[in-house]
Design an enzyme around this catalytic site. Structure first.
Site, PDB file in Angstrom:
ATOM      1  N   HIS A 268       0.825  -1.212   0.000  1.00 36.77           N
ATOM      2  CA  HIS A 268       0.000   0.000   0.000  1.00 36.77           C
ATOM      3  C   HIS A 268       0.857   1.259   0.000  1.00 36.77           C
ATOM      4  CE1 HIS A 268      -3.301  -2.668   0.837  1.00 36.77           C
ATOM      5  NE2 HIS A 268      -2.746  -3.075   1.961  1.00 36.77           N
TER       6      HIS A 268
ATOM      7  N   HIS B 113      -7.833  -4.197  -1.107  1.00 37.94           N
ATOM      8  CA  HIS B 113      -7.289  -5.472  -1.580  1.00 37.94           C
ATOM      9  C   HIS B 113      -8.254  -6.069  -2.582  1.00 37.94           C
ATOM     10  CE1 HIS B 113      -6.415  -4.665   2.624  1.00 37.94           C
ATOM     11  NE2 HIS B 113      -5.198  -5.027   2.350  1.00 37.94           N
TER      12      HIS B 113
END
Ligand SMILES: Nc1ncnc2c1ncn2[C@@H]1O[C@H](COP(=O)(O)OP(=O)(O)O)[C@@H](O)[C@H]1O
Ligand SMILES: Nc1ncnc2c1ncn2[C@@H]1O[C@H](COP(=O)(O)OP(=O)(O)O)[C@@H](O)[C@H]1O
Ligand SMILES: [Mg+2]
Ligand SMILES: [Mg+2]
Ligand SMILES: [Mg+2]
Ligand SMILES: [Mg+2]
Lengths: 334, 211, 334, 211
Positions: A56, A218
């Site tokens: 991320h 995700h």
């Protein structure tokens, strides 16, 4: 998937090796683990440890630094760091004033940080945690403790770290971090998937002309899949959700973050804010500060999120202090 | 066969590692359907590390250390939900267990009951929540119904029960992990962690059947 | 191509509207044109005006600010700004000490900035320019004045702006900017194309398993198309080119920029530096500073570039000063 | 027809704008082959603005202002290489030209010669460098060979020469613009700017042919 990597297994260690040698001025690795500390952190204060799954970036690695977290523990791609790593990271920065763990609310993070706190207790490190659950598309308000933590992490880290730097004791830093957390919501949309380094399939599929509102970082499903629309309409829909969720009213002071999920360009993100600003002005909101950037991504996922933080005088005080890391730097606001 | 000695237990755990590593692709696909697709990478990575730790740590003084080594390797390399959950599957039954150098079915059953309790305490999942508990709990119950059974009988029952458990997860909505956000849309898909539980018991069954 | 835009024609104006309202603390639009100035710029100094085609964000918009350029003139996507816009931008920040134009060396930019200088002369604004031509894959050394300007822009802007802030006269700022320019080289590689907002075809095509070394920021062809390779090999090849081109030697002090072209993640870029650092160490280079970021992009193009700046004491002095913009902020280096 | 009056000249320029705007897709493709693909967007955008400026500025006092309005609109909206180059195609012939309200072929030819000179001075390109000069210069030469010709003859010759010029660019390596980096690989592809020159002269030809 053409990824600039060597080997799917080693990506996090190699990324950190690159980051920590490039920015060795600021950072130091914890042993030879996937965790690191900020060298010039203030002493004799509550320590802030952040962490979560990797992939991320710049979250979490880019939110350690001056006026930010003291250390980060990095898990594998999309997987929480393990309890021992978290504990060792806490140990590396503990000043005897307690350690506050800030992380996104996901099953894996919750369990690993919980177990890490148990390990810390054995080492006589005082700990607390604040789980961040800003994604209002991920569960209804009544079950907000099950919501996902996404770009709102940034604000919670910023504010809590400033409170810690100001010398507040652990319970006060927790209170302020929770206050920030409870005044933040985010909603995202995805236009295209990211991919896990080393796998050759993307994390999810979207039709050539489809987007999904509320999709998670995700690729977890969101609240609605629709055809692609012009920026103005996308922003309308997202702002409506936030306005309803947060009961935004004229005069309310806010900070706003438009966050790109990976491959959506700054050009597009700035157009998003061009649209969003119209709503904020029309509704009479008092916009204290705005960031348009890529802070919390999902590899090369396409799309963006909008985060709003409602400010009061206390939060603003901590929001306004300067901070510095290679990926999140701000001067003090007047 | 009623008892496994230390070497046999070690070989069985190695076999478990190999089976999971070989299932990496399958687990990736299962997790991709309703999760984030990393379960295969995670489990395979954890088992690689466990295998290496077992090879490196040998010879072991007792079976407890074998299980501890496996579980700790998983927790500390995998991270994520499944690192701690599956690490606990190997670690959770060791509490209060005297050092042993032979492993009989009753002891193993008790260990798995301990593991199940630890996992449920840690993760708060119950039967029907579409997690690995849906495979582990039936396996433990099946083993508990077979006191003093030989290893082959015991493991066949555990693997069969786990397999049924995996099938059952298809009917459920998920309450934990990344599939929870799917709501009804998760129905029809099996849970990744439950699939791993079956693979683990099945590998044990294959091992004891062939030895 | 799913782009978060409203209308292909208006992207630059809307992007600037978003950027300038988000960061109104710092910036002011020039009239209602696609140009803006930094509000808190130092007075009585040489003014630095940058600009070029849009679509490479954060370049150029993110390199205006404290210790950076005083203003930017933004062209359409991949197209130089026009002479009148450039002239008006110069006029808006001219302090009577002269205006230095910094831009990448492309036919369109060269002609438009040249004509803008003619317009400035009519307005009695003293001007000079330094064209940046760092991309050593775009032409042989003997014709370096025809090379493209890519990520090296960042260093030239940083150093020249610091010299201007230090009160140097125009000819001195030109000298220093040229010295920086002549000590910078960049080489890039592309893994996937970007797309022009409003068009539905990407700017070029690359096979699913192909990459191209030296490809330009608009998809201009490079020096070699090969199969995808592990990061270590990609970096080897690129470092070799730079080393040869720049005659890098042990003891040479350098600054290094690993720049993502759009959709290549920070995870990957940090892995690139992990590999690059091995070479730099092996060759005994004295790495003064490193940045790993997305500074000069081509929409969502995949790939990255490596830029090296050879430092001497003078350049280092200007390199080391603090700077701030929303997309490029650094504290002063010790 | 030997002369165009102010309104006719205006109509002809409007026709040029429309023709270029209609060719946006074609110009995009031509520029995509060996450039960055923005020539269609750029030219169409510039011509949209020119059209609007012509409509807005009417009535005009003289033909000089018509051309100036067109050229300035292009330079100031397009930017880029082609903004200044194609803007100069309309602006570059005005230097030293007394205000006129009728346009004959000889004057137009002189204007295009002036434009060519301005473009070559600004851009440094010569014949054979694979730019719009390869279409404009032959067109000017062809017109210069036809003094006192009527508009249809003149424009047919200009368009034909430009067309041949476009074809010729296929044989060249580019020395300017983004195709220069292609070297030999640009051979076989026509130049985008040259294509625009043909479209412009061809639109003029079509206009005078039908009026
Ligand atoms: N609270 C929980 N209790 C038991 N098992 C869980 C829990 N949360 C997740 N799991 C198991 O973990 C599996 C997911 O593992 P994995 O994909 O490796 O982790 P993540 O969800 O972090 O990506 C799920 O399929 C489920 O069986
Ligand atoms: N120096 C020059 N002289 C004449 N024409 C030029 C020159 N440079 C470029 N051109 C013309 O401009 C065209 C490219 O225009 P365009 O694609 O709009 O600009 P850019 O190259 O900036 O993307 C080329 O095809 C060529 O005909
Ligand atoms: Mg995961
Ligand atoms: Mg998973
Ligand atoms: Mg262009
Ligand atoms: Mg072009």
């Amino acid at each position: 998937m053409k990824k600039i990597i060597n080997d799917g297994q080693n990506v996090v260690a190699e990324m950190l090796s690159g980051y920590l040698s490039a920015y060795s001025r600021y950072y130091e690795r914890v042993g030879n683990s996937n965790a690191f500390t900020y060298k010039n952190r203030r002493k004799h204060k509550v320590s802030i440890v952040i962490g979560g799954g990797s992939g991320h970036e710049p979250l979490f690695i880019g939110f350690v630094g001056k006026g930010l977290a003291d250390a980060a523990a990095c898990g594998n791609i999309f997987a929480s760091p393990n309890p021992e790593l978290i504990m060792k990271t806490a140990q590396a920065v503990d000043e005897g004033c307690g350690v506050l763990f800030l992380y996104g609310c996901y099953a894996g993070d919750n369990m690993n940080f919980d177990m890490a706190e148990e390990l810390c207790a054995l080492e006589d490190i005082q700990t607390a945690h604040v789980r961040i659950w800003d994604d209002c598309a991920s569960a209804p308000k009544e079950r907000k403790e099950t919501r996902r933590g996404i770009a709102g992490d940034v604000y919670v880290i910023k504010v809590a770290a400033a409170a810690a730097d100001a010398g507040y004791p652990l319970d006060e830093v927790v209170r302020i971090a929770e206050k920030a957390r409870d005044n933040i919501n985010t909603i995202g949309l995805a236009t295209s998937p990211g991919s896990i380094p080393g796998l050759d399939k993307p994390t999810f599929e979207l039709g050539a002309d489809e987007i999904e509102f509320g999709m998670g970082l995700h690729g977890e499903p969101g609240i609605e899949r629709t055809k692609m629309q012009p920026a103005a309409q996308l922003v309308n829909r997202m702002y409506d959700e936030l306005k309803k969720e947060m009961l935004l009213q004229a005069g309310q002071q806010i900070a706003v973050l438009v966050n790109g999920l990976g491959s959506t360009t700054l050009l597009e993100l700035n157009i998003v804010y061009h649209e969003l600003a119209k709503h904020l002005t029309a509704d009479g909101l008092d916009v204290h500060d705005v960031e348009i950037n890529q802070f919390c991504t999902c590899q090369e996922m396409g799309g963006f999120s909008i985060t709003i933080l409602k400010l009061d005088e206390e939060l603003k005080r901590f929001y306004d202090t300067a901070c510095y890391s290679p990926y999140y730097a701000r001067e003090a606001l007047a | 066969m009623k008892e496994l000695n230390l070497q046999q237990t070690m070989d069985m755990l190695m076999e478990v590692c190999r089976a999971v590593i070989q299932s990496k692709q399958l687990l990736t696909e299962v997790d991709s359907n309703i999760g984030d697709g990393d379960h295969g990478i995670g489990m395979a990575g954890g088992m690689e590390k466990a295998k290496a730790a077992l090879a490196e740590g040998a010879p072991f003084a007792d079976i407890n250390t074998l299980f501890k080594t496996t579980g700790m390797a998983m927790i500390n390399t995998m991270g994520g939900a499944s690192g701690i959950i599956f690490g606990s599957m190997f670690l959770g039954g060791l509490k209060g267990l005297e050092p042993i150098t032979v492993l009989d079915g009753n002891t193993f059953t008790r260990m798995m009951r301990g593991a199940l309790s630890a996992i449920k305490a840690r993760g708060k999942a119950e039967m029907g929540d579409k997690t690995m508990v849906d495979a582990l709990e039936p396996a433990v119950l099946a083993m508990e119904k077979l006191p003093d059974a030989d290893w082959v009988t015991l493991m066949r029952a555990a693997a069969d029960a786990a397999k049924t458990g995996v099938e059952n997860t298809k009917m459920f909505v998920a309450k934990f992990g990344k599939a929870q956000y799917l709501g009804e849309r998760a129905i029809g898909f099996q849970d990744a962690g439950a699939t791993s539980v079956f693979i683990i018991f099945n590998a044990m069954y294959e091992f004891v059947r062939l030895h």
